[in-house]
Write an enzyme that holds these catalytic residues in place. Structure first.
Site, PDB file in Angstrom:
ATOM      1  N   CYS A   8       0.872  -1.676  -0.167  1.00 53.76           N
ATOM      2  CA  CYS A   8      -0.135  -0.028   0.313  1.00 53.76           C
ATOM      3  C   CYS A   8       0.932   1.401   0.158  1.00 53.76           C
ATOM      4  O   CYS A   8       2.076   1.543  -0.063  1.00 53.76           O
ATOM      5  CB  CYS A   8      -0.773  -0.014   1.103  1.00 53.76           C
ATOM      6  SG  CYS A   8      -0.297  -0.083   2.945  1.00 53.76           S
ATOM      7  N   ARG A  14      -3.148  -0.826   4.944  1.00 50.99           N
ATOM      8  CA  ARG A  14      -4.211  -2.084   4.635  1.00 50.99           C
ATOM      9  C   ARG A  14      -2.491  -2.717   4.270  1.00 50.99           C
ATOM     10  O   ARG A  14      -3.180  -3.774   4.898  1.00 50.99           O
ATOM     11  CB  ARG A  14      -4.356  -0.657   3.451  1.00 50.99           C
ATOM     12  CG  ARG A  14      -5.924   0.268   3.279  1.00 50.99           C
ATOM     13  CD  ARG A  14      -6.304   0.942   2.080  1.00 50.99           C
ATOM     14  NE  ARG A  14      -4.447   1.974   1.605  1.00 50.99           N
ATOM     15  CZ  ARG A  14      -4.700   2.436   0.901  1.00 50.99           C
ATOM     16  NH1 ARG A  14      -5.192   2.095  -0.322  1.00 50.99           N
ATOM     17  NH2 ARG A  14      -3.631   3.319   0.614  1.00 50.99           N
ATOM     18  N   ASP A 122      -8.090   4.680   1.291  1.00 50.07           N
ATOM     19  CA  ASP A 122      -6.881   4.454   2.172  1.00 50.07           C
ATOM     20  C   ASP A 122      -7.955   5.348   3.715  1.00 50.07           C
ATOM     21  O   ASP A 122      -8.433   5.929   2.913  1.00 50.07           O
ATOM     22  CB  ASP A 122      -6.172   5.375   1.760  1.00 50.07           C
ATOM     23  CG  ASP A 122      -5.164   6.040   2.735  1.00 50.07           C
ATOM     24  OD1 ASP A 122      -4.643   5.641   4.065  1.00 50.07           O
ATOM     25  OD2 ASP A 122      -3.845   6.413   2.159  1.00 50.07           O
TER      26      ASP A 122
HETATM   27  P1  4NP Z   1      -1.560   2.843   4.329  1.00 45.37           P
HETATM   28  O1  4NP Z   1      -2.268   4.282   5.098  1.00 45.37           O
HETATM   29  O2  4NP Z   1      -1.392   3.145   2.756  1.00 45.37           O
HETATM   30  O3  4NP Z   1      -2.847   2.131   4.139  1.00 45.37           O
HETATM   31  O4  4NP Z   1      -0.577   2.471   5.106  1.00 45.37           O
HETATM   32  C1  4NP Z   1      -1.172   5.526   4.639  1.00 45.37           C
HETATM   33  C2  4NP Z   1      -0.457   5.533   5.880  1.00 45.37           C
HETATM   34  C3  4NP Z   1       0.118   6.956   6.060  1.00 45.37           C
HETATM   35  C4  4NP Z   1       0.133   7.574   5.158  1.00 45.37           C
HETATM   36  C5  4NP Z   1      -0.496   7.346   4.048  1.00 45.37           C
HETATM   37  C6  4NP Z   1      -1.527   6.557   3.768  1.00 45.37           C
HETATM   38  N1  4NP Z   1       0.995   8.585   5.381  1.00 45.37           N
HETATM   39  O5  4NP Z   1       0.638   9.820   4.426  1.00 45.37           O
HETATM   40  O6  4NP Z   1       0.879   9.145   6.410  1.00 45.37           O
END
Ligand code: 4NP
Length: 153
Positions: A8, A14, A122
């Site tokens: 992800c 995720r 997300d």
């Molecule tokens: P993930 O969610 O891609 O599902 O882990 C996110 C977690 C952190 C960030 C973006 C998406 N971030 O910009 O820090």
């Protein structure tokens, strides 16, 4: 050993859930599951507390995971690379050097019939409900993946 990588953006919401859920559905002596993020903001950190929480509610412990960034060598080290959304897909594919690499990459919901969108949303900036929805999407997807892997072993 079949090797599966979940990818992800942050590798804290995720893909750690996808890793933990798939691990719970396969024989880990024959299937290796890992996860990574295309972004590097959280390297070394634990999964988001909300992901740890929804996993725990479903008897899955993901608190041993630590965030890492996707790297080009993952294309050679893994047999299947599942991404959560179309941004992950283009980010990962932009690093692929061969057709063999490109063919390993799939949207994690792409094989599900009757799913209106192929994106795992997300949940980072949302509330707990978003994590529950993500858990359910990934649980169903992992069920399909575990079945498809049982033919590979
Ligand atoms: P993930 O969610 O891609 O599902 O882990 C996110 C977690 C952190 C960030 C973006 C998406 N971030 O910009 O820090």
């Amino acid at each position: 050993m079949v090797k599966v990588l979940m990818v992800c953006l942050g590798n804290i919401c995720r893909s750690p859930l996808a890793e933990g859920i798939l691990k719970s559905k396969v024989d880990q002596s024959s299937v290796f599951v890992d996860s990574a993020g295309t972004g590097g903001w959280h390297i070394g950190e634990l999964p988001d507390a909300r992901s740890v929480g929804i996993a725990r509610q479903n008897q899955i412990d993901i608190s041993d995971q630590r965030c890492r960034k996707f790297k080009v060598s993952d294309f050679d080290n893994f047999d299947f690379i599942y991404v959560m959304d179309s941004a992950n897909l283009s980010d990962v594919l932009s690093l692929a050097k061969t057709e063999i690499h490109r063919n390993k990459v799939k949207m994690i919901l792409s094989h599900q019939e009757g799913v209106h969108t192929m994106e795992v949303p997300d949940p980072y900036y949302g509330g707990e409900r978003g994590f529950e929805k993500v858990f359910n999407l990934l649980d169903e997807a992992s069920e399909h993946i575990a079945k498809s892997l049982s033919y590979e072993e």
